[in-house]
Design a protein around this motif. Sequence first.
Motif, PDB file in Angstrom:
ATOM      1  N   ILE A 158      36.648  34.887  36.933  1.00  0.00           N
ATOM      2  CA  ILE A 158      36.915  35.383  38.288  1.00  0.00           C
ATOM      3  C   ILE A 158      37.070  34.224  39.259  1.00  0.00           C
ATOM      4  CG2 ILE A 158      35.880  36.648  40.220  1.00  0.00           C
ATOM      5  CD1 ILE A 158      34.755  38.607  38.217  1.00  0.00           C
ATOM      6  N   ALA A 159      36.318  33.137  39.050  1.00  0.00           N
ATOM      7  CA  ALA A 159      36.461  31.970  39.923  1.00  0.00           C
ATOM      8  C   ALA A 159      37.882  31.414  39.851  1.00  0.00           C
ATOM      9  CB  ALA A 159      35.440  30.902  39.531  1.00  0.00           C
ATOM     10  N   VAL A 160      38.422  31.311  38.644  1.00  0.00           N
ATOM     11  CA  VAL A 160      39.786  30.783  38.473  1.00  0.00           C
ATOM     12  C   VAL A 160      40.806  31.760  39.048  1.00  0.00           C
ATOM     13  CG1 VAL A 160      41.522  30.111  36.778  1.00  0.00           C
ATOM     14  CG2 VAL A 160      39.139  29.428  36.457  1.00  0.00           C
ATOM     15  N   ILE A 161      40.665  33.056  38.715  1.00  0.00           N
ATOM     16  CA  ILE A 161      41.631  34.049  39.177  1.00  0.00           C
ATOM     17  C   ILE A 161      41.619  34.155  40.700  1.00  0.00           C
ATOM     18  CG2 ILE A 161      42.223  36.490  39.132  1.00  0.00           C
ATOM     19  CD1 ILE A 161      42.874  35.055  36.569  1.00  0.00           C
ATOM     20  N   SER A 162      40.414  34.207  41.304  1.00  0.00           N
ATOM     21  CA  SER A 162      40.327  34.351  42.761  1.00  0.00           C
ATOM     22  C   SER A 162      40.832  33.105  43.482  1.00  0.00           C
ATOM     23  CB  SER A 162      38.883  34.649  43.174  1.00  0.00           C
ATOM     24  OG  SER A 162      38.022  33.585  42.808  1.00  0.00           O
ATOM     25  N   HIS A 163      40.729  31.946  42.851  1.00  0.00           N
ATOM     26  CA  HIS A 163      41.241  30.721  43.476  1.00  0.00           C
ATOM     27  C   HIS A 163      42.755  30.781  43.611  1.00  0.00           C
ATOM     28  CE1 HIS A 163      41.700  26.481  44.494  1.00  0.00           C
ATOM     29  NE2 HIS A 163      42.580  26.371  43.498  1.00  0.00           N
ATOM     30  N   PHE A 164      43.421  31.284  42.591  1.00  0.00           N
ATOM     31  CA  PHE A 164      44.882  31.311  42.620  1.00  0.00           C
ATOM     32  C   PHE A 164      45.436  32.593  43.245  1.00  0.00           C
ATOM     33  CE2 PHE A 164      43.984  28.288  39.146  1.00  0.00           C
ATOM     34  CZ  PHE A 164      44.748  27.212  39.590  1.00  0.00           C
ATOM     35  N   LEU A 165      44.737  33.715  43.097  1.00  0.00           N
ATOM     36  CA  LEU A 165      45.228  34.971  43.661  1.00  0.00           C
ATOM     37  C   LEU A 165      44.824  35.153  45.118  1.00  0.00           C
ATOM     38  CD1 LEU A 165      44.800  37.658  40.824  1.00  0.00           C
ATOM     39  CD2 LEU A 165      46.876  36.474  41.550  1.00  0.00           C
ATOM     40  N   LEU A 166      43.537  34.945  45.409  1.00  0.00           N
ATOM     41  CA  LEU A 166      43.031  35.171  46.769  1.00  0.00           C
ATOM     42  C   LEU A 166      43.035  33.916  47.628  1.00  0.00           C
ATOM     43  CD1 LEU A 166      39.977  37.460  45.857  1.00  0.00           C
ATOM     44  CD2 LEU A 166      42.126  38.167  46.920  1.00  0.00           C
ATOM     45  N   GLY A 167      43.273  32.774  47.013  1.00  0.00           N
ATOM     46  CA  GLY A 167      43.282  31.531  47.768  1.00  0.00           C
ATOM     47  C   GLY A 167      41.911  31.039  48.158  1.00  0.00           C
ATOM     48  N   GLY A 173      35.152  30.684  44.975  1.00  0.00           N
ATOM     49  CA  GLY A 173      35.540  31.446  43.796  1.00  0.00           C
ATOM     50  C   GLY A 173      34.376  31.654  42.848  1.00  0.00           C
ATOM     51  N   PHE A 174      33.548  30.618  42.693  1.00  0.00           N
ATOM     52  CA  PHE A 174      32.380  30.757  41.820  1.00  0.00           C
ATOM     53  C   PHE A 174      31.304  31.629  42.467  1.00  0.00           C
ATOM     54  CE2 PHE A 174      34.192  27.171  39.505  1.00  0.00           C
ATOM     55  CZ  PHE A 174      33.894  27.520  38.201  1.00  0.00           C
ATOM     56  N   ILE A 175      31.200  31.580  43.800  1.00  0.00           N
ATOM     57  CA  ILE A 175      30.285  32.509  44.485  1.00  0.00           C
ATOM     58  C   ILE A 175      30.682  33.947  44.175  1.00  0.00           C
ATOM     59  CG2 ILE A 175      29.639  33.414  46.756  1.00  0.00           C
ATOM     60  CD1 ILE A 175      29.569  30.572  47.794  1.00  0.00           C
ATOM     61  N   LEU A 352      41.135  45.734  56.853  1.00  0.00           N
ATOM     62  CA  LEU A 352      41.319  45.198  55.515  1.00  0.00           C
ATOM     63  C   LEU A 352      42.778  44.820  55.297  1.00  0.00           C
ATOM     64  CD1 LEU A 352      39.144  47.548  53.250  1.00  0.00           C
ATOM     65  CD2 LEU A 352      38.614  45.238  54.010  1.00  0.00           C
ATOM     66  N   ASN A 353      42.946  43.693  54.651  1.00  0.00           N
ATOM     67  CA  ASN A 353      44.286  43.259  54.266  1.00  0.00           C
ATOM     68  C   ASN A 353      44.641  43.909  52.932  1.00  0.00           C
ATOM     69  OD1 ASN A 353      46.616  41.946  53.509  1.00  0.00           O
ATOM     70  ND2 ASN A 353      45.912  39.939  54.197  1.00  0.00           N
ATOM     71  N   PRO A 354      45.701  44.709  52.871  1.00  0.00           N
ATOM     72  CA  PRO A 354      46.041  45.369  51.596  1.00  0.00           C
ATOM     73  C   PRO A 354      46.193  44.405  50.437  1.00  0.00           C
ATOM     74  CG  PRO A 354      47.342  46.293  53.392  1.00  0.00           C
ATOM     75  CD  PRO A 354      46.614  45.109  53.951  1.00  0.00           C
ATOM     76  N   SER A 355      46.723  43.228  50.720  1.00  0.00           N
ATOM     77  CA  SER A 355      46.874  42.256  49.639  1.00  0.00           C
ATOM     78  C   SER A 355      45.515  41.779  49.132  1.00  0.00           C
ATOM     79  CB  SER A 355      47.701  41.059  50.116  1.00  0.00           C
ATOM     80  OG  SER A 355      47.023  40.353  51.160  1.00  0.00           O
ATOM     81  N   THR A 356      44.547  41.649  50.050  1.00  0.00           N
ATOM     82  CA  THR A 356      43.196  41.251  49.625  1.00  0.00           C
ATOM     83  C   THR A 356      42.589  42.303  48.724  1.00  0.00           C
ATOM     84  OG1 THR A 356      42.841  39.991  51.666  1.00  0.00           O
ATOM     85  CG2 THR A 356      40.891  40.645  50.427  1.00  0.00           C
ATOM     86  N   VAL A 357      42.755  43.577  49.085  1.00  0.00           N
ATOM     87  CA  VAL A 357      42.222  44.657  48.259  1.00  0.00           C
ATOM     88  C   VAL A 357      42.905  44.678  46.902  1.00  0.00           C
ATOM     89  CG1 VAL A 357      41.948  47.153  48.067  1.00  0.00           C
ATOM     90  CG2 VAL A 357      41.596  46.025  50.272  1.00  0.00           C
ATOM     91  N   GLY A 358      44.236  44.627  46.907  1.00  0.00           N
ATOM     92  CA  GLY A 358      44.968  44.684  45.644  1.00  0.00           C
ATOM     93  C   GLY A 358      44.662  43.505  44.741  1.00  0.00           C
ATOM     94  N   LEU A 359      44.703  42.290  45.310  1.00  0.00           N
ATOM     95  CA  LEU A 359      44.435  41.103  44.505  1.00  0.00           C
ATOM     96  C   LEU A 359      42.969  41.039  44.080  1.00  0.00           C
ATOM     97  CD1 LEU A 359      46.558  38.482  46.479  1.00  0.00           C
ATOM     98  CD2 LEU A 359      47.133  39.632  44.335  1.00  0.00           C
ATOM     99  N   GLY A 360      42.068  41.534  44.954  1.00  0.00           N
ATOM    100  CA  GLY A 360      40.654  41.574  44.574  1.00  0.00           C
ATOM    101  C   GLY A 360      40.407  42.499  43.402  1.00  0.00           C
TER     102      GLY A 360
END
Length: 489
Positions: A158-167, A173-175, A352-360
Amino acid sequence: MSQSGSSGCCSRLRSCPKPRGLLSTVITKAVMGALVFGVVWSITGPECLPGRNLFGLVVLFLCAVGGGKLVGLIQFPNLPPLPPLLGMLLAGLVLRNVPYVTDAVFIEQNWSSAMRNIALAIILTRAGLGLNPDALRRLKGVCVRVAVVPCTTEACTIAVISHFLLGLPWIWGFILGFVLAAVSPAVVVPSMLLLQKEGYGVQKGVPTLLMAAGSFDDILAITGFSTCLGMAFGTGSTWFNLLKGVLEVVGGIVAGLLLGLFIHLFPSDDQAELVQRRSYMLLALSVFSVFGCRAVGFAGAGGLCTLVLSFLAGLSWGSAKVPIAAVVGVAWDIFQPLLFGLIGAEIIISSLNPSTVGLGVAALLVGLVVRLCVTYIAVTFAGFTLKEKIFISLAWMPKATVQAAIGSTALDLAREEGDVVLVGYGLEVLTVAVLAILITAPIGAVAIGLTGPRLLQRYTTMPDEQPEKPAETAAAVDGKDNPTYESKL
């Protein structure tokens, strides 16, 4: 009045018909809820009017309790009940996002943060008291793999995915990874107890294995979260922040050891009202640990300090910890609706940002798929059948209590720093944590209830017979069920 007249009056009073059943229950609970508000209003007066903090807390508490009860009433045949925490979370979400209602049910951020941190201290105290030292001494092999490998792998994924998807920055990301990596005993334990009662999987010790490993999975996630939290809010170079995060973990453990030693010595066994005094000392020290560590700038150490403190307290008290655990359980019954209600109230749907919800959600799903696969691999050489390995993987999915307890911690610290960027990161972490609860808790509970009877072998034994276990799991999962697991998170 004469004695005969008094006795006749009492006799007629006793003979009066009394409402019973559902009507009596509804009236009693309605009056109890009204009394909560009435007592607070009679004491505080204007402070309990709409738009004030006390009014908001009372209404939120009552609505969260009601939401939990309503969700608990949802029953499906041959399935465990849905966790009431979902109703509590949704109650806070609704109160926060209904026009006009959100203005009346107002709670200041510092009040909300304080209540959530008290709930965090209580839930960590329950977790520490619920740890089984015998299982801890015997943990090896499959139980260690189930507790450590999926949690660590999912957090890193999730740390890796959230770094590239959520920025998110790597440390954030590790938190997020460690917030989401913890499994929820609030969902797993009741479901396992139902399957165990029916005899499913008991021959291999599957229910007991998952209940035991769940505690250590949560401790690992909280430890990783505390380390990353110290790094995220540190100042200076990366290596300095890493050292600070490690020092927070070590400092939390050392402080917990010292406070655990103190509570072992005081109060002494010869004092009166021992249960009340021990309960007060344990809860007070736990809350002080969480708030005290935040006050001195080591917020990540508070949770570990509470865990170690309560574990040592339970270890030193032995069987005498049972009534104390009951007192802590009562405190949790009060603060659980506040915790989940306040977490739900932090989410403003319109912002809420729809992209944040979708990417999350995408990051969450990727992490879940990796967790399922890694869990299957972790139990491959433990003597389980194909169906049992699939069940263990599915049962290791639900998330709820830990996410609610620590999901908002980073946001609270960011608000104290006053950094808008960090507040944004904290809101993203909290949003994904809430989504994880809403998605995985009901799906996990239903999946366990549906697949357990189909994938696990039902074992019935005569009173003088004992089920056999594979050699590797026999040491990790004791044949006797530890009753303390029933009072877990």
